[in-house]
Design a protein around this motif. Structure first.
Motif, short mmCIF file in Angstrom:
data_model
loop_
_atom_site.label_atom_id
_atom_site.label_comp_id
_atom_site.label_asym_id
_atom_site.label_seq_id
_atom_site.Cartn_x
_atom_site.Cartn_y
_atom_site.Cartn_z
N GLU A 22 0.82 -1.21 0.00
CA GLU A 22 0.00 0.00 0.00
C GLU A 22 0.86 1.27 0.00
OE1 GLU A 22 -3.52 0.13 0.00
OE2 GLU A 22 -3.20 -1.97 -0.57
N ASN A 23 2.19 1.08 -0.14
CA ASN A 23 3.14 2.21 -0.13
C ASN A 23 3.06 3.03 1.16
OD1 ASN A 23 4.17 1.72 -2.80
ND2 ASN A 23 2.28 2.60 -3.62
N SER A 24 2.80 2.33 2.28
CA SER A 24 2.72 3.00 3.58
C SER A 24 4.11 3.09 4.21
CB SER A 24 1.79 2.22 4.51
OG SER A 24 0.47 2.17 3.99
N ASP A 25 4.28 4.05 5.09
CA ASP A 25 5.53 4.21 5.83
C ASP A 25 5.53 3.21 6.97
OD1 ASP A 25 7.72 4.95 7.30
OD2 ASP A 25 7.25 7.10 7.35
N THR A 26 6.32 2.16 6.85
CA THR A 26 6.31 1.09 7.86
C THR A 26 6.92 1.53 9.18
OG1 THR A 26 8.39 0.21 6.97
CG2 THR A 26 6.34 -0.74 6.14
N ASN A 27 7.60 2.67 9.19
CA ASN A 27 8.15 3.21 10.45
C ASN A 27 7.12 4.01 11.23
OD1 ASN A 27 10.59 2.14 9.72
ND2 ASN A 27 11.54 4.07 9.15
N ARG A 28 5.96 4.24 10.62
CA ARG A 28 4.93 5.06 11.27
C ARG A 28 3.57 4.37 11.19
NH1 ARG A 28 6.31 10.38 12.01
NH2 ARG A 28 4.15 11.01 11.76
N SER A 29 3.58 3.07 11.34
CA SER A 29 2.35 2.30 11.14
C SER A 29 2.02 1.41 12.35
CB SER A 29 2.46 1.44 9.88
OG SER A 29 2.64 2.24 8.73
N GLY A 91 -2.15 -10.04 30.56
CA GLY A 91 -1.02 -9.60 31.38
C GLY A 91 0.28 -9.42 30.63
N TRP A 92 0.22 -9.49 29.30
CA TRP A 92 1.41 -9.34 28.47
C TRP A 92 1.31 -8.09 27.60
CZ3 TRP A 92 5.72 -12.66 27.90
CH2 TRP A 92 5.67 -13.83 28.67
N LEU A 93 2.46 -7.50 27.31
CA LEU A 93 2.59 -6.47 26.29
C LEU A 93 3.17 -7.12 25.04
CD1 LEU A 93 3.00 -3.24 25.56
CD2 LEU A 93 5.38 -3.86 25.91
N ILE A 94 2.55 -6.88 23.90
CA ILE A 94 3.08 -7.32 22.61
C ILE A 94 3.05 -6.13 21.66
CG2 ILE A 94 2.89 -8.92 20.68
CD1 ILE A 94 1.42 -10.85 22.44
N ASP A 95 4.14 -5.92 20.95
CA ASP A 95 4.21 -4.83 19.99
C ASP A 95 4.74 -5.39 18.68
OD1 ASP A 95 4.65 -2.52 18.51
OD2 ASP A 95 5.41 -1.38 20.22
N PHE A 96 3.86 -5.48 17.69
CA PHE A 96 4.24 -6.09 16.41
C PHE A 96 5.00 -5.12 15.50
CE2 PHE A 96 0.96 -9.16 17.64
CZ PHE A 96 1.65 -10.33 17.39
N MET A 97 5.20 -3.90 15.95
CA MET A 97 6.02 -2.97 15.17
C MET A 97 7.48 -3.01 15.61
SD MET A 97 5.39 1.08 14.49
CE MET A 97 6.68 2.08 13.76
N ALA A 98 7.78 -3.73 16.68
CA ALA A 98 9.14 -3.70 17.25
C ALA A 98 10.25 -4.02 16.25
CB ALA A 98 9.21 -4.65 18.45
N PRO A 99 10.07 -4.93 15.28
CA PRO A 99 11.16 -5.18 14.33
C PRO A 99 11.54 -3.96 13.49
CG PRO A 99 9.63 -7.02 14.33
CD PRO A 99 8.99 -5.93 15.13
N GLU A 100 10.68 -2.94 13.48
CA GLU A 100 10.98 -1.71 12.75
C GLU A 100 11.77 -0.71 13.59
OE1 GLU A 100 9.98 -1.16 9.30
OE2 GLU A 100 9.96 -3.30 9.73
N PHE A 101 11.91 -0.98 14.88
CA PHE A 101 12.59 -0.01 15.75
C PHE A 101 14.01 0.34 15.29
CE2 PHE A 101 9.88 -1.12 19.76
CZ PHE A 101 8.79 -0.50 19.17
N PRO A 102 14.82 -0.64 14.81
CA PRO A 102 16.15 -0.26 14.31
C PRO A 102 16.09 0.76 13.18
CG PRO A 102 16.05 -2.63 14.68
CD PRO A 102 14.64 -2.11 14.83
N ASN A 103 15.11 0.63 12.29
CA ASN A 103 14.97 1.58 11.19
C ASN A 103 14.60 2.97 11.71
OD1 ASN A 103 15.39 -0.57 9.48
ND2 ASN A 103 13.21 -0.90 9.08
N ILE A 104 13.74 3.01 12.72
CA ILE A 104 13.35 4.30 13.30
C ILE A 104 14.55 4.98 13.92
CG2 ILE A 104 11.90 5.42 15.02
CD1 ILE A 104 9.87 3.16 14.64
N LEU A 106 17.68 4.60 13.13
CA LEU A 106 18.54 5.08 12.04
C LEU A 106 18.02 6.40 11.48
CD1 LEU A 106 19.36 1.81 10.06
CD2 LEU A 106 21.00 3.27 11.29
N SER A 107 16.70 6.50 11.33
CA SER A 107 16.11 7.72 10.79
C SER A 107 16.29 8.91 11.73
CB SER A 107 14.61 7.52 10.51
OG SER A 107 13.87 7.44 11.71
N LYS A 108 16.51 8.62 13.02
CA LYS A 108 16.73 9.67 14.01
C LYS A 108 18.21 10.03 14.15
CE LYS A 108 12.68 8.63 16.87
NZ LYS A 108 12.05 9.98 16.86
#
Length: 207
Positions: A22-29, A91-104, A106-108
């Motif tokens: 969908e040409n979305s920004d995967t660092n902001r999704s 009782g758990w936290l799950i974040d499915f965007m976490a694999p993108e954190f290295p890219n974020i 880098l962008s910073k």
């Protein structure tokens, strides 16, 4: 853990592939990654998973702390413009965007290597404040129920968003069942786009 690393990889990969198509920004999704993940957890695992939005901070190793939100007069805050979304379940936290954190990072402008990991941790292990984000895997999330509801109402009113989440849900299969490596998605103009899992990088562990 609620789910295995292999199944986490599958959920992340499906959401990532659909976003790319969908040409979305995967660092902001974060909303899509986690709405998709929560829907799959509810349907395939019968886990009552709910998406929250608000302030969030994660320690990614060394001196790398990734934060979402703002700090005003010493108070951690979030808004519809500055927020992060995640899942809470049993009782758990799950974040499915976490694999993108290295890219974020880098962008910073951070250039130290950060591994691609899943975020899945017991909420009881959450840091009790930003000063206690001292080690890799430490996290802090502060839900803002007004922001959570406003974002949810907006997204659920968008048929295209709901359709894409449903596509991800139908694509997904838990291991050991096999899953199609690619699917076709209509672009809304009668044309089919091929969406593939090939080339998506592996996740190497857990925060």
């Amino acid at each position: 853990m609620l789910i295995t690393l292999s199944d986490y990889q599958r959920i992340y990969s499906i959401a990532h592939a659909v976003l790319k198509s969908e040409n979305s920004d995967t660092n902001r999704s974060c909303l899509f990654y986690n709405y998709c993940g929560a829907y799959i957890l509810n349907n395939h695992y019968k886990i009552k998973a709910k998406v929250y939005s608000g302030f969030a901070a994660y320690h990614l190793g060394v001196e790398n702390i990734l934060g979402f939100g703002s700090i005003e007069d010493g108070t951690l805050k979030s808004s519809e413009d500055e927020f992060h979304s995640w899942i809470e379940a049993d009782g758990w936290l799950i974040d499915f965007m976490a694999p993108e954190f290295p890219n974020i990072m880098l962008s910073k402008g951070y250039d130290s290597p950060i591994p691609r990991k899943m975020m899945q941790s017991r909420l009881i292990n959450m840091a009790d404040g930003p000063d206690n984000l001292k080690e890799s895997g430490n996290f802090l999330v502060i839900p803002d129920m007004e922001v959570t509801k406003s974002l949810a109402d907006h997204l659920e009113s968008r048929p295209a968003f709901v359709d894409l989440v449903d596509i991800c849900n139908r694509w997904f299969h838990k291991k050991p069942n096999k899953m199609h490596k690619s699917i076709s998605i209509s672009n809304g103009e009668g044309q089919l786009n091929q969406v593939s899992l090939s080339g998506i990088k592996s996740i190497v562990g857990r925060w």
